[in-house]
Write a protein that holds these residues in place. Structure first.
Motif, PDB file in Angstrom:
ATOM      1  N   GLN A 247       3.452   2.005  -5.552  1.00  0.00           N
ATOM      2  CA  GLN A 247       4.029   1.798  -4.212  1.00  0.00           C
ATOM      3  C   GLN A 247       3.792   3.309  -3.542  1.00  0.00           C
ATOM      4  O   GLN A 247       3.833   3.050  -2.286  1.00  0.00           O
ATOM      5  CB  GLN A 247       5.387   1.622  -4.389  1.00  0.00           C
ATOM      6  CG  GLN A 247       6.314   1.037  -3.114  1.00  0.00           C
ATOM      7  CD  GLN A 247       7.582   0.745  -3.279  1.00  0.00           C
ATOM      8  OE1 GLN A 247       8.258   0.511  -4.388  1.00  0.00           O
ATOM      9  NE2 GLN A 247       8.445   1.268  -2.221  1.00  0.00           N
ATOM     10  N   VAL A 248       4.300   4.244  -3.918  1.00  0.00           N
ATOM     11  CA  VAL A 248       4.509   5.540  -3.439  1.00  0.00           C
ATOM     12  C   VAL A 248       3.061   6.034  -2.765  1.00  0.00           C
ATOM     13  O   VAL A 248       3.002   6.484  -1.835  1.00  0.00           O
ATOM     14  CB  VAL A 248       5.148   6.681  -4.214  1.00  0.00           C
ATOM     15  CG1 VAL A 248       4.946   7.953  -3.625  1.00  0.00           C
ATOM     16  CG2 VAL A 248       6.455   6.045  -4.368  1.00  0.00           C
ATOM     17  N   GLY A 249       1.987   5.796  -3.928  1.00  0.00           N
ATOM     18  CA  GLY A 249       0.711   6.218  -3.431  1.00  0.00           C
ATOM     19  C   GLY A 249       0.127   5.477  -2.431  1.00  0.00           C
ATOM     20  O   GLY A 249      -0.323   5.828  -1.251  1.00  0.00           O
ATOM     21  N   VAL A 250       0.393   3.958  -2.196  1.00  0.00           N
ATOM     22  CA  VAL A 250      -0.165   3.127  -1.219  1.00  0.00           C
ATOM     23  C   VAL A 250       0.542   3.649   0.253  1.00  0.00           C
ATOM     24  O   VAL A 250      -0.412   3.618   1.024  1.00  0.00           O
ATOM     25  CB  VAL A 250       0.174   1.487  -1.550  1.00  0.00           C
ATOM     26  CG1 VAL A 250       0.255   0.610  -0.445  1.00  0.00           C
ATOM     27  CG2 VAL A 250      -0.596   1.345  -2.925  1.00  0.00           C
ATOM     28  N   LEU A 274       2.043   1.215  10.188  1.00  0.00           N
ATOM     29  CA  LEU A 274       2.943   1.408   9.031  1.00  0.00           C
ATOM     30  C   LEU A 274       4.175   0.585   8.935  1.00  0.00           C
ATOM     31  O   LEU A 274       4.726  -0.176   8.049  1.00  0.00           O
ATOM     32  CB  LEU A 274       3.138   2.782   8.587  1.00  0.00           C
ATOM     33  CG  LEU A 274       3.986   3.051   7.108  1.00  0.00           C
ATOM     34  CD1 LEU A 274       3.376   2.355   5.875  1.00  0.00           C
ATOM     35  CD2 LEU A 274       4.229   4.652   6.967  1.00  0.00           C
ATOM     36  N   SER A 275       4.826   0.304  10.109  1.00  0.00           N
ATOM     37  CA  SER A 275       5.960  -0.393  10.262  1.00  0.00           C
ATOM     38  C   SER A 275       5.896  -1.844  10.210  1.00  0.00           C
ATOM     39  O   SER A 275       6.397  -2.712   9.526  1.00  0.00           O
ATOM     40  CB  SER A 275       6.576   0.028  11.624  1.00  0.00           C
ATOM     41  OG  SER A 275       7.340   1.183  11.405  1.00  0.00           O
ATOM     42  N   VAL A 276       4.519  -2.213  10.565  1.00  0.00           N
ATOM     43  CA  VAL A 276       4.216  -3.567  10.494  1.00  0.00           C
ATOM     44  C   VAL A 276       3.955  -4.047   8.904  1.00  0.00           C
ATOM     45  O   VAL A 276       4.371  -5.038   8.293  1.00  0.00           O
ATOM     46  CB  VAL A 276       2.543  -3.799  11.079  1.00  0.00           C
ATOM     47  CG1 VAL A 276       2.274  -5.323  10.803  1.00  0.00           C
ATOM     48  CG2 VAL A 276       2.847  -3.743  12.589  1.00  0.00           C
ATOM     49  N   PHE A 281       6.709  -6.040   4.009  1.00  0.00           N
ATOM     50  CA  PHE A 281       7.435  -5.824   2.842  1.00  0.00           C
ATOM     51  C   PHE A 281       8.684  -6.461   2.825  1.00  0.00           C
ATOM     52  O   PHE A 281       9.058  -7.061   1.948  1.00  0.00           O
ATOM     53  CB  PHE A 281       7.412  -4.274   2.533  1.00  0.00           C
ATOM     54  CG  PHE A 281       8.025  -3.801   1.449  1.00  0.00           C
ATOM     55  CD1 PHE A 281       7.310  -3.377   0.207  1.00  0.00           C
ATOM     56  CD2 PHE A 281       9.598  -3.596   1.280  1.00  0.00           C
ATOM     57  CE1 PHE A 281       8.034  -3.055  -0.951  1.00  0.00           C
ATOM     58  CE2 PHE A 281       9.967  -3.178   0.139  1.00  0.00           C
ATOM     59  CZ  PHE A 281       9.113  -2.924  -1.025  1.00  0.00           C
ATOM     60  N   MET A 282       9.347  -6.524   3.872  1.00  0.00           N
ATOM     61  CA  MET A 282      10.676  -6.915   4.147  1.00  0.00           C
ATOM     62  C   MET A 282      10.732  -8.601   4.296  1.00  0.00           C
ATOM     63  O   MET A 282      11.398  -9.146   3.267  1.00  0.00           O
ATOM     64  CB  MET A 282      11.373  -6.572   5.585  1.00  0.00           C
ATOM     65  CG  MET A 282      12.696  -6.927   5.718  1.00  0.00           C
ATOM     66  SD  MET A 282      13.297  -6.515   7.351  1.00  0.00           S
ATOM     67  CE  MET A 282      12.264  -7.095   8.468  1.00  0.00           C
ATOM     68  N   VAL A 283       9.815  -9.014   4.851  1.00  0.00           N
ATOM     69  CA  VAL A 283       9.599 -10.628   4.764  1.00  0.00           C
ATOM     70  C   VAL A 283       9.240 -11.061   3.623  1.00  0.00           C
ATOM     71  O   VAL A 283       9.741 -12.212   3.089  1.00  0.00           O
ATOM     72  CB  VAL A 283       8.599 -10.947   5.986  1.00  0.00           C
ATOM     73  CG1 VAL A 283       8.036 -12.367   5.503  1.00  0.00           C
ATOM     74  CG2 VAL A 283       8.913 -10.886   7.270  1.00  0.00           C
ATOM     75  N   GLY A 284       8.505 -10.167   2.558  1.00  0.00           N
ATOM     76  CA  GLY A 284       8.021 -10.584   1.468  1.00  0.00           C
ATOM     77  C   GLY A 284       9.439 -10.878   0.204  1.00  0.00           C
ATOM     78  O   GLY A 284       9.474 -11.450  -0.276  1.00  0.00           O
ATOM     79  N   ARG A 285      10.420  -9.627   0.659  1.00  0.00           N
ATOM     80  CA  ARG A 285      11.454  -9.655  -0.253  1.00  0.00           C
ATOM     81  C   ARG A 285      12.447 -10.822   0.245  1.00  0.00           C
ATOM     82  O   ARG A 285      12.912 -11.585  -0.729  1.00  0.00           O
ATOM     83  CB  ARG A 285      12.190  -8.420   0.097  1.00  0.00           C
ATOM     84  CG  ARG A 285      11.735  -7.250  -0.831  1.00  0.00           C
ATOM     85  CD  ARG A 285      12.761  -6.361  -1.254  1.00  0.00           C
ATOM     86  NE  ARG A 285      12.101  -5.366  -2.084  1.00  0.00           N
ATOM     87  CZ  ARG A 285      12.423  -4.153  -2.389  1.00  0.00           C
ATOM     88  NH1 ARG A 285      13.055  -3.599  -1.426  1.00  0.00           N
ATOM     89  NH2 ARG A 285      11.783  -3.479  -3.226  1.00  0.00           N
ATOM     90  N   PHE A 331       1.647  -4.652   0.865  1.00  0.00           N
ATOM     91  CA  PHE A 331       3.033  -4.387   0.902  1.00  0.00           C
ATOM     92  C   PHE A 331       3.997  -5.900   0.727  1.00  0.00           C
ATOM     93  O   PHE A 331       5.070  -5.586   0.248  1.00  0.00           O
ATOM     94  CB  PHE A 331       3.510  -3.731   2.239  1.00  0.00           C
ATOM     95  CG  PHE A 331       3.018  -2.283   2.248  1.00  0.00           C
ATOM     96  CD1 PHE A 331       3.993  -1.349   2.100  1.00  0.00           C
ATOM     97  CD2 PHE A 331       2.008  -2.059   2.573  1.00  0.00           C
ATOM     98  CE1 PHE A 331       3.816  -0.014   2.362  1.00  0.00           C
ATOM     99  CE2 PHE A 331       1.317  -0.501   2.755  1.00  0.00           C
ATOM    100  CZ  PHE A 331       2.480   0.379   2.598  1.00  0.00           C
ATOM    101  N   PHE A 332       3.382  -6.953   1.288  1.00  0.00           N
ATOM    102  CA  PHE A 332       3.923  -8.104   0.787  1.00  0.00           C
ATOM    103  C   PHE A 332       4.095  -8.327  -0.465  1.00  0.00           C
ATOM    104  O   PHE A 332       5.227  -8.876  -1.094  1.00  0.00           O
ATOM    105  CB  PHE A 332       3.211  -9.222   1.869  1.00  0.00           C
ATOM    106  CG  PHE A 332       3.918 -10.550   1.481  1.00  0.00           C
ATOM    107  CD1 PHE A 332       4.866 -11.004   2.415  1.00  0.00           C
ATOM    108  CD2 PHE A 332       3.493 -11.397   0.417  1.00  0.00           C
ATOM    109  CE1 PHE A 332       5.301 -12.378   2.501  1.00  0.00           C
ATOM    110  CE2 PHE A 332       4.269 -12.653   0.457  1.00  0.00           C
ATOM    111  CZ  PHE A 332       5.003 -13.226   1.035  1.00  0.00           C
TER     112      PHE A 332
END
Length: 412
Positions: A247-250, A274-276, A281-285, A331-332
């Motif tokens: 995650q951090v590397g990506v 990156l915000s997109v 990521f947020m929608v995925g959660r 990220f998703f």
């Protein structure tokens, strides 16, 4: 297991439910705050490459300081909370967060990369305390059967913070006005505001009576086992190490990758991209938390890891535009991994829960190691080839998801 002592008091049910909801709301605010901090970190990575003229490998030291602090702090934080409780740990963590944010003032004034590393180390020391407390606390504020879903819901607000962070950083750190001077004034003011917000949250926690959650032993008739005899926990620590490394590397080299593989994209535009990715990521959660009501968490973890292996392959292929879209999609599918691995790893750990949580947070040190090696590969070859490392990490997560799925089917 963990129990709420006040639950045994007569006539207390309604008050307990209310205090439990308010406690979960406050704890959820912590997930947002460390998401905000992490979202800014990836923007600082590229910002300092531009303003302090550090290499990609050197900029990876930001993540080394940040996630290295988690490794050093998690176990002492767990021991401290064994003596003083979750609330005390949360208050200490918030205070360290505020102090670290305020250290950005002298760091920006001196325009010193070393001082910025120190400030981030102090911030992350506070976040290590918060995560050691908040992750297990969120899992036990309710029915144990819903622990994975509850932690994923709380972590969804972490995704919101990670989305807002790059928006703030992209707007302020890469603005045209920063072309003059050292370019650190907006960095300084951003962290002063964050320090103020953190202190407000600390005040709310200090004035709130949190449910008194304590650990009980193993189930009646069950012989207590040592911490490292729980295979699901040991596997969880290993999987968490490799997941956080991925995650951090990506994220650390996302802006570099986007500017190299999307025609005419500036640093600022790449920050917005990156915000997109963080929206993804947020929608995925949120979506996956809903989906866990229909699909087993272990199955979802396994499938998402498999998809990310394929997506990282596309990133390495360096197909103009297409590979950047694949990187956003990663990220998703990362979205549920941390909370799901955490919840699976500490589940049914009884008296070992706090120590198990500490080791799960210590596993975040994977994020301290990965960016340096990815940066070194990017410096010597190109950024795309460095994404082979996260690809390998997702393979480890896949194996953990598969093993836990088999264990659940076997009734273990």
């Amino acid at each position: 297991m963990l129990v709420n002592k006040s639950a045994s008091l007569p006539g207390n049910t309604g008050q307990l439910a209310t205090s439990g909801r308010w406690a979960l709301m406050l704890v959820t605010s912590l997930f947002f705050m460390w998401g905000l901090s992490y979202g800014l970190l990836d923007v600082l990575n590229k910002h300092f490459q531009e303003t302090l003229h550090v290499t990609k490998a050197q900029s990876g030291l930001l993540q080394a300081a940040y996630f290295g602090a988690y490794f050093l702090v998690a176990l002492p934080a767990g021991l401290f909370m064994d003596r003083k409780g979750y609330k005390a740990g949360i208050l200490v963590g918030l205070c360290l967060y505020a102090v670290g944010a305020l250290l950005f003032v002298p760091a920006a004034s001196a325009n010193s990369f070393a001082l910025f590393l120190l400030a981030l180390f102090v911030i992350a020391s506070g976040l290590g305390c918060l995560e050691t407390a908040a992750n297990p606390y969120a899992t036990v504020l309710g029915d144990p059967a819903g622990a994975e879903r509850r932690l994923n819901l709380a972590q969804s607000f972490n995704g919101l913070g990670q989305f807002i962070g790059p928006m703030i950083g992209g707007t302020l750190f890469f603005s045209a006005t920063q072309a003059q001077g050292s370019g650190q004034e907006s960095v300084k003011m951003t962290y002063v505001v964050i320090a103020g917000l953190v202190l407000v949250i600390a005040f709310l926690f200090s004035r709130t009576r949190l449910p008194d959650i304590r650990e009980s032993g193993d189930a009646p008739g069950e012989a207590p086992r040592g911490l490292w005899q729980h295979r699901h926990f040991v596997g969880g620590v290993v999987a968490q190490f490799f997941y956080v490394a991925a995650q951090v590397g990506v994220g650390a080299f996302f802006i570099n990758y986007a500017t190299e593989h999307w025609h005419n994209v500036s640093n600022q535009s790449a920050s917005y991209l990156l915000s997109v990715a963080m929206i993804s990521f947020m929608v995925g959660r949120f979506f996956s938390t809903w989906l866990m009501g229909r699909v087993a968490a272990t199955t979802l973890l396994m499938l998402y890891a498999l998809v990310n292996i394929v997506l990282c392959g596309l990133v390495v292929l360096s197909i103009e535009n297409v590979s950047v879209i694949a990187l956003v999609a990663v990220f998703f599918f990362m979205s549920i991994m941390f909370p799901t691995i955490f919840a699976l790893g500490v589940k049914n750990m009884g008296v070992h829960t706090k120590r198990a949580s500490s080791f799960m947070i210590m596993a975040i040190v994977g994020g301290a190691i990965m960016p340096y090696f990815m940066g070194a590969l990017a410096d010597h070859y190109h950024t795309a080839i460095s994404y082979l490392l996260p690809m390998a990490c997702f393979a480890v997560v896949f194996m953990y998801g598969l093993s836990q799925r088999r264990a659940q089917k076997a009734g273990h």
